[in-house]
Design a protein around this motif. Structure first.
Motif, PDB file in Angstrom:
ATOM      1  N   ALA A  29     -38.529 -18.153 -10.406  1.00 59.42           N
ATOM      2  CA  ALA A  29     -38.604 -17.532  -8.776  1.00 59.42           C
ATOM      3  C   ALA A  29     -37.701 -16.729  -8.605  1.00 59.42           C
ATOM      4  CB  ALA A  29     -37.623 -19.121  -8.007  1.00 59.42           C
ATOM      5  N   ARG A  30     -36.243 -15.964  -9.285  1.00 54.96           N
ATOM      6  CA  ARG A  30     -35.396 -14.987  -9.318  1.00 54.96           C
ATOM      7  C   ARG A  30     -35.841 -13.826 -10.270  1.00 54.96           C
ATOM      8  NH1 ARG A  30     -29.821 -17.929 -11.455  1.00 54.96           N
ATOM      9  NH2 ARG A  30     -29.683 -15.094 -10.985  1.00 54.96           N
ATOM     10  N   ALA A  31     -36.962 -14.499 -10.886  1.00 54.68           N
ATOM     11  CA  ALA A  31     -37.610 -13.206 -11.509  1.00 54.68           C
ATOM     12  C   ALA A  31     -38.634 -12.933 -10.880  1.00 54.68           C
ATOM     13  CB  ALA A  31     -38.442 -13.840 -12.559  1.00 54.68           C
ATOM     14  N   LEU A  32     -39.440 -13.897  -9.900  1.00 56.24           N
ATOM     15  CA  LEU A  32     -40.794 -13.197  -9.116  1.00 56.24           C
ATOM     16  C   LEU A  32     -39.653 -12.318  -7.537  1.00 56.24           C
ATOM     17  CD1 LEU A  32     -42.962 -15.919  -9.061  1.00 56.24           C
ATOM     18  CD2 LEU A  32     -43.719 -13.553 -10.338  1.00 56.24           C
ATOM     19  N   GLU A  47     -42.659  -0.885 -15.644  1.00 54.92           N
ATOM     20  CA  GLU A  47     -41.416  -0.884 -14.397  1.00 54.92           C
ATOM     21  C   GLU A  47     -40.984  -2.212 -14.201  1.00 54.92           C
ATOM     22  OE1 GLU A  47     -41.104   3.810 -12.999  1.00 54.92           O
ATOM     23  OE2 GLU A  47     -41.521   2.128 -11.781  1.00 54.92           O
ATOM     24  N   ILE A  48     -41.757  -2.642 -13.563  1.00 50.10           N
ATOM     25  CA  ILE A  48     -41.400  -4.207 -13.171  1.00 50.10           C
ATOM     26  C   ILE A  48     -41.356  -4.950 -13.998  1.00 50.10           C
ATOM     27  CG2 ILE A  48     -42.030  -6.180 -11.999  1.00 50.10           C
ATOM     28  CD1 ILE A  48     -44.224  -4.039 -10.204  1.00 50.10           C
ATOM     29  N   ASP A  49     -42.301  -4.748 -15.246  1.00 51.69           N
ATOM     30  CA  ASP A  49     -41.721  -5.596 -16.762  1.00 51.69           C
ATOM     31  C   ASP A  49     -40.684  -6.191 -17.578  1.00 51.69           C
ATOM     32  OD1 ASP A  49     -43.445  -7.865 -18.530  1.00 51.69           O
ATOM     33  OD2 ASP A  49     -42.726  -6.185 -19.276  1.00 51.69           O
ATOM     34  N   GLN A  50     -40.054  -5.102 -17.500  1.00 48.19           N
ATOM     35  CA  GLN A  50     -38.690  -4.443 -17.855  1.00 48.19           C
ATOM     36  C   GLN A  50     -37.958  -4.754 -17.185  1.00 48.19           C
ATOM     37  OE1 GLN A  50     -39.221   0.055 -18.452  1.00 48.19           O
ATOM     38  NE2 GLN A  50     -39.931   0.067 -20.336  1.00 48.19           N
ATOM     39  N   ALA A  51     -38.423  -4.746 -15.757  1.00 48.22           N
ATOM     40  CA  ALA A  51     -36.905  -5.507 -14.949  1.00 48.22           C
ATOM     41  C   ALA A  51     -37.256  -7.169 -14.780  1.00 48.22           C
ATOM     42  CB  ALA A  51     -37.110  -5.224 -13.393  1.00 48.22           C
ATOM     43  N   VAL A  52     -38.097  -7.841 -15.305  1.00 48.10           N
ATOM     44  CA  VAL A  52     -37.806  -9.049 -14.948  1.00 48.10           C
ATOM     45  C   VAL A  52     -37.764  -9.460 -16.710  1.00 48.10           C
ATOM     46  CG1 VAL A  52     -40.037 -11.226 -15.410  1.00 48.10           C
ATOM     47  CG2 VAL A  52     -39.924  -9.463 -13.487  1.00 48.10           C
ATOM     48  N   GLU A  53     -38.100  -8.952 -17.467  1.00 52.43           N
ATOM     49  CA  GLU A  53     -38.103  -9.090 -18.943  1.00 52.43           C
ATOM     50  C   GLU A  53     -36.200  -8.711 -19.750  1.00 52.43           C
ATOM     51  OE1 GLU A  53     -38.324  -8.653 -23.753  1.00 52.43           O
ATOM     52  OE2 GLU A  53     -39.318  -6.699 -22.294  1.00 52.43           O
ATOM     53  N   ALA A  54     -35.073  -7.836 -18.638  1.00 52.41           N
ATOM     54  CA  ALA A  54     -34.222  -7.619 -18.695  1.00 52.41           C
ATOM     55  C   ALA A  54     -33.089  -9.138 -17.720  1.00 52.41           C
ATOM     56  CB  ALA A  54     -33.819  -6.559 -18.128  1.00 52.41           C
ATOM     57  N   PHE A  55     -33.836  -9.522 -16.927  1.00 51.45           N
ATOM     58  CA  PHE A  55     -32.891 -10.771 -16.194  1.00 51.45           C
ATOM     59  C   PHE A  55     -33.682 -11.913 -17.268  1.00 51.45           C
ATOM     60  CE2 PHE A  55     -34.106 -14.711 -14.004  1.00 51.45           C
ATOM     61  CZ  PHE A  55     -33.401 -14.772 -12.508  1.00 51.45           C
ATOM     62  N   ASP A 100     -53.308  -2.021  -2.212  1.00 52.92           N
ATOM     63  CA  ASP A 100     -53.074  -2.249  -3.198  1.00 52.92           C
ATOM     64  C   ASP A 100     -53.158  -4.276  -3.124  1.00 52.92           C
ATOM     65  OD1 ASP A 100     -54.329  -0.736  -5.129  1.00 52.92           O
ATOM     66  OD2 ASP A 100     -52.091  -0.485  -5.949  1.00 52.92           O
ATOM     67  N   LEU A 101     -53.392  -5.086  -3.514  1.00 54.34           N
ATOM     68  CA  LEU A 101     -53.112  -6.700  -4.064  1.00 54.34           C
ATOM     69  C   LEU A 101     -52.789  -5.999  -5.718  1.00 54.34           C
ATOM     70  CD1 LEU A 101     -56.265  -8.531  -2.231  1.00 54.34           C
ATOM     71  CD2 LEU A 101     -53.869  -8.104  -1.603  1.00 54.34           C
ATOM     72  N   LEU A 102     -51.359  -7.058  -5.740  1.00 45.88           N
ATOM     73  CA  LEU A 102     -50.909  -7.230  -7.371  1.00 45.88           C
ATOM     74  C   LEU A 102     -50.649  -8.682  -8.001  1.00 45.88           C
ATOM     75  CD1 LEU A 102     -49.526  -6.193  -9.667  1.00 45.88           C
ATOM     76  CD2 LEU A 102     -46.916  -5.551  -8.869  1.00 45.88           C
ATOM     77  N   LYS A 103     -50.658  -8.875  -8.292  1.00 44.21           N
ATOM     78  CA  LYS A 103     -50.791 -10.584  -8.903  1.00 44.21           C
ATOM     79  C   LYS A 103     -50.160  -9.963  -9.949  1.00 44.21           C
ATOM     80  CE  LYS A 103     -54.626  -9.652  -7.804  1.00 44.21           C
ATOM     81  NZ  LYS A 103     -56.234  -9.009  -8.361  1.00 44.21           N
ATOM     82  N   VAL A 104     -48.994 -11.474  -9.262  1.00 39.23           N
ATOM     83  CA  VAL A 104     -47.706 -11.445 -10.114  1.00 39.23           C
ATOM     84  C   VAL A 104     -47.527 -12.993 -11.098  1.00 39.23           C
ATOM     85  CG1 VAL A 104     -45.217 -11.147 -11.320  1.00 39.23           C
ATOM     86  CG2 VAL A 104     -46.101  -9.508  -9.342  1.00 39.23           C
ATOM     87  N   ASP A 105     -47.579 -13.295 -12.602  1.00 43.07           N
ATOM     88  CA  ASP A 105     -47.851 -14.097 -13.153  1.00 43.07           C
ATOM     89  C   ASP A 105     -46.408 -14.214 -14.122  1.00 43.07           C
ATOM     90  OD1 ASP A 105     -48.164 -16.276 -13.380  1.00 43.07           O
ATOM     91  OD2 ASP A 105     -50.876 -16.238 -14.400  1.00 43.07           O
ATOM     92  N   THR A 106     -45.185 -15.004 -14.368  1.00 43.36           N
ATOM     93  CA  THR A 106     -44.735 -14.981 -15.640  1.00 43.36           C
ATOM     94  C   THR A 106     -44.046 -16.464 -15.909  1.00 43.36           C
ATOM     95  OG1 THR A 106     -42.472 -14.030 -16.418  1.00 43.36           O
ATOM     96  CG2 THR A 106     -42.746 -14.288 -14.167  1.00 43.36           C
TER      97      THR A 106
END
Length: 275
Positions: A29-32, A47-55, A100-106
């Motif tokens: 939830a925090r990553a999202l 850039e979004i992916d890199q931020a989540v990986e660092a988290f 845009d519509l951005l789908k984020v799955d993690t």
């Protein structure tokens, strides 16, 4: 997508195990939230992916998508899918644009337990039809949450989800389904968002201890999808927009616990991080 049925029953979880899953759910939830804060025009998906990986690295969590096996291992910790991309979009140099519509799955594993969630984010102001598609997708997931403790069989829930989507003039993606989750990301049972002859063969009883990643994928027009040349990104065949939403849910004797809920996920953060 539907896999061959191995006839093994779902793996039921204890109250203690659900507490462990909730800790990983809080991190998802925090990553999202990081993704929500970054998702705006001009930002590259990488850039979004890199931020989540660092988290995840900071919190000693194992990202479950990176290296996931396929023709080529999945290269990122998030699936970022834009507009006609349904799921499994590979982050890269694509720049998000207004409308845009951005789908984020993690998903991640923390101390041996997994959680998985997806959201769809409007970038700036989207068209009324995209906004309606997003609303119907979110309502469809909420139907599942509401009905889980009130029905005996999953097919009863899936049927209500499918009716809601189709009554709005949209279609349910049938090529991909949700899944059980726990110590691994993909456990029994498979969790389709629709009902047909094949899914009825693998229907399962709803009982306390079930932990399910329920993830409706809703297309604006046709249900058919294709996979692009990167061997991962799934797109609508008619190239019309799609939405994808998901929660990890636990069915208990007291009702439904949303393992990946925002509520309570940020309570342990330092005050300066909440600001």
């Amino acid at each position: 997508m539907l896999r061959a049925n191995n006839n093994r029953p779902p793996e039921l979880k204890s109250a203690r195990e659900l507490l462990m899953m909730r800790e990983s759910g809080k991190l998802v939830a925090r990553a999202l939230r990081i993704c929500r804060d970054m998702a705006r025009p001009g930002v590259k998906t990488i850039e979004i992916d890199q931020a989540v990986e660092a988290f995840y690295t900071k919190h000693n969590a194992v990202p479950l998508f990176k290296g996931y096996p396929g023709k080529t291992p999945f290269p990122a910790v998030t699936c970022l899918s834009v507009n006609e991309q349904v799921v499994h979009g590979v982050p890269g140099q694509r720049v998000l644009k207004e409308g845009d519509l951005l789908k984020v799955d993690t998903a991640c594993r923390l101390d041996g337990w997994c959680a998985d969630r997806a959201i769809t984010l409007p970038i700036g102001t989207v068209s009324p039809e995209k906004a309606r598609l997003l609303r119907v997708g979110q309502e469809t997931l909420q139907i599942a949450i509401d009905l889980l403790p009130k029905r005996r069989w999953w097919s009863e829930v899936a049927s209500a989800m499918q009716r809601h989507v189709e009554s709005a003039g949209f279609s349910v993606v049938t090529a991909y389904v949700g899944h059980g989750i726990g110590r691994t990301m993909h456990e029994n049972p498979q969790v389709p968002n629709y009902v047909d002859r094949e899914t009825r063969k693998t229907d399962f009883r709803l009982e306390p201890g079930l932990t399910l990643a329920i993830e409706p994928m809703v297309n604006m027009r046709r249900a058919e999808v294709d996979t692009l040349g990167d061997n991962w990104t799934v797109v609508t065949r008619d190239r019309m927009p799609s939405v994808h939403v998901e929660h990890t849910l636990a069915l208990t004797a007291q009702g439904v616990q949303i393992i990946t809920a925002d509520e309570g996920a940020f309570d342990d953060e330092p005050a300066e991080q909440k600001a």
